[in-house]
Design an enzyme around this catalytic site. Structure first.
Site, PDB file in Angstrom:
ATOM      1  N   TYR A   1       0.830  -1.210   0.000  1.00  0.00           N
ATOM      2  CA  TYR A   1       0.000   0.000   0.000  1.00  0.00           C
ATOM      3  C   TYR A   1       0.863   1.258   0.000  1.00  0.00           C
ATOM      4  CZ  TYR A   1       1.371   0.517   4.861  1.00  0.00           C
ATOM      5  OH  TYR A   1       2.114   0.678   6.001  1.00  0.00           O
TER       6      TYR A   1
ATOM      7  N   PHE B   1       2.066   9.774   3.260  1.00  0.00           N
ATOM      8  CA  PHE B   1       2.362   9.701   4.690  1.00  0.00           C
ATOM      9  C   PHE B   1       2.813   8.310   5.129  1.00  0.00           C
ATOM     10  CE2 PHE B   1      -2.268   9.218   4.228  1.00  0.00           C
ATOM     11  CZ  PHE B   1      -2.470   7.982   4.822  1.00  0.00           C
ATOM     12  N   ASP B   2       2.559   7.282   4.308  1.00  0.00           N
ATOM     13  CA  ASP B   2       2.979   5.931   4.696  1.00  0.00           C
ATOM     14  C   ASP B   2       2.971   5.031   3.470  1.00  0.00           C
ATOM     15  OD1 ASP B   2       3.800   3.836   6.296  1.00  0.00           O
ATOM     16  OD2 ASP B   2       1.795   3.377   7.052  1.00  0.00           O
TER      17      ASP B   2
ATOM     18  N   ILE C   1      -8.491   0.588   9.589  1.00  0.00           N
ATOM     19  CA  ILE C   1      -9.553   1.581   9.468  1.00  0.00           C
ATOM     20  C   ILE C   1     -10.724   0.997   8.666  1.00  0.00           C
ATOM     21  CG2 ILE C   1      -8.020   3.572   9.696  1.00  0.00           C
ATOM     22  CD1 ILE C   1      -8.090   3.881   6.658  1.00  0.00           C
TER      23      ILE C   1
ATOM     24  N   TYR D   1      -9.620   8.345   9.781  1.00  0.00           N
ATOM     25  CA  TYR D   1      -9.206   8.758  11.125  1.00  0.00           C
ATOM     26  C   TYR D   1     -10.122   9.808  11.738  1.00  0.00           C
ATOM     27  CZ  TYR D   1      -5.011   6.026  10.412  1.00  0.00           C
ATOM     28  OH  TYR D   1      -4.138   4.985  10.202  1.00  0.00           O
TER      29      TYR D   1
ATOM     30  N   PHE E   1      -5.552   5.600  -0.904  1.00  0.00           N
ATOM     31  CA  PHE E   1      -4.633   4.470  -0.793  1.00  0.00           C
ATOM     32  C   PHE E   1      -4.544   3.738  -2.122  1.00  0.00           C
ATOM     33  CE2 PHE E   1      -5.473   4.988   3.733  1.00  0.00           C
ATOM     34  CZ  PHE E   1      -4.229   4.704   4.301  1.00  0.00           C
TER      35      PHE E   1
END
Length: 316
Positions: free
Chosen positions: A211, A221-222, A254, A280, A298
């Protein structure tokens, strides 16, 4: 002729700005006041709402309030607080009032000497702060509770702006990227980039997923992919870069992931556009990476689906 004079005047103004020198303050602090709005400067006990970017002198971005979309609240501490010194982070903000903007270069040699801590390896001489003051909350005769109530009211209004902007961020992202996503009843939107040929997972299965997560602004961010982490300056040598492995449909991730991955056959690649309600939410990730009411994007690859082990029929 008038046009030529105007162009020359603009060029001269740009040149004067470029040649403006940094001043040197106590502790080796370098500063350049870009705009002085003529307001009272911050004092101990005051709070400032600021927009700020922080970079190294190697031009690496360390943080930015603009990415998050929320201001940062700075508490101006008195000089008597242990560990503070002239020319430190706290000193910068005492030079500013509401509407001011400035650039600061924090001297790392001075910081190391004063704090007795090792000099950080990610910069050579300075950390550079580009600061704009949005609001100045003056302590004056206010009690702490009254001051912080004022700040909380202001910050809640800033968060409300993010809430109201969320739908527009999603629509803009879809339009800018020429997407035609499918949409579920929950508000999840998704695009199947490459449909796999395996079976779809069911709740309780374990999945392995590559991902990359980003805000709708494009800021990553990730990611589970090393090359993408390096490209986006978020590489962490302490973590493994490999497919994430978790049980699906049982709230280990999530809600947008729980729902979205159940729609995909094994081997699929897809883009999930996840509203904050399925991400979130109204608090963000509480680390300053994902803000409140942030829709997320994503890019995922469903690498494998593992069924739970069958119960041992021979066990007593």
């Amino acid at each position: 002729m008038k046009k030529s004079i105007l162009i020359l005047g603009l060029a001269a103004a740009v040149l004067m700005g470029a040649c403006q020198q940094f001043k040197t303050g106590e502790g080796g602090l370098q500063y350049q006041i870009v705009k002085d709005n003529g307001q009272a400067k911050a004092q101990a006990g005051d709070l400032l709402s600021i927009a700020m970017t922080v970079k190294t002198d190697r031009d690496s971005l360390l943080s930015s309030t603009y990415k998050i979309g929320l201001p940062q609240i700075i508490n101006i501490a008195p000089d008597s607080v242990p560990g503070l010194y002239a020319g430190d982070y706290n000193s910068m903000f005492k030079l500013l009032g509401e509407g001011d903007s400035a650039v600061f270069k924090l001297d790392l040699d001075t910081m190391a000497a004063k704090t007795m801590q090792p000099k950080p390896e990610f910069a050579d001489k300075y950390i550079i702060f580009n600061v704009k003051v949005n609001r100045h909350f003056k302590k004056g005769e206010l009690t702490d509770s009254a001051l912080y109530a004022e700040v909380n009211t202001y910050f809640e209004a800033e968060i409300e702006k993010l809430k109201q902007a969320e739908a527009g961020k999603i629509s803009k992202y879809i339009a800018d990227n020429n997407l035609e996503p499918l949409k579920t009843a929950s508000g999840l939107q998704y695009v199947i980039v490459e449909e796999g040929t395996g079976e779809k997972p069911t709740p309780g299965d374990t999945v392995q997923v590559n991902y990359t997560g980003a805000l709708t602004s494009g800021d990553v961010f990730d990611t589970s992919v090393k090359e993408i982490a390096e490209k986006n300056n978020i590489f962490n040598p302490m973590r493994p870069y490999e497919p994430a492995k978790f049980a699906i449909g049982v709230r280990q991730v999530i809600p947008g992931w729980d729902e979205g991955l159940l729609l995909l056959p094994k081997g699929s690649k897809a883009k999930l556009i996840i509203p904050s309600e399925l991400g979130y939410g109204e608090r963000g990730d509480m680390r300053g990476t994902i803000p409140p009411f942030a829709p997320l994007v994503f890019d995922i690859e469903l690498v494998d689906v593992l069924k739970p082990a069958a119960p041992d029929s021979t066990a007593n």
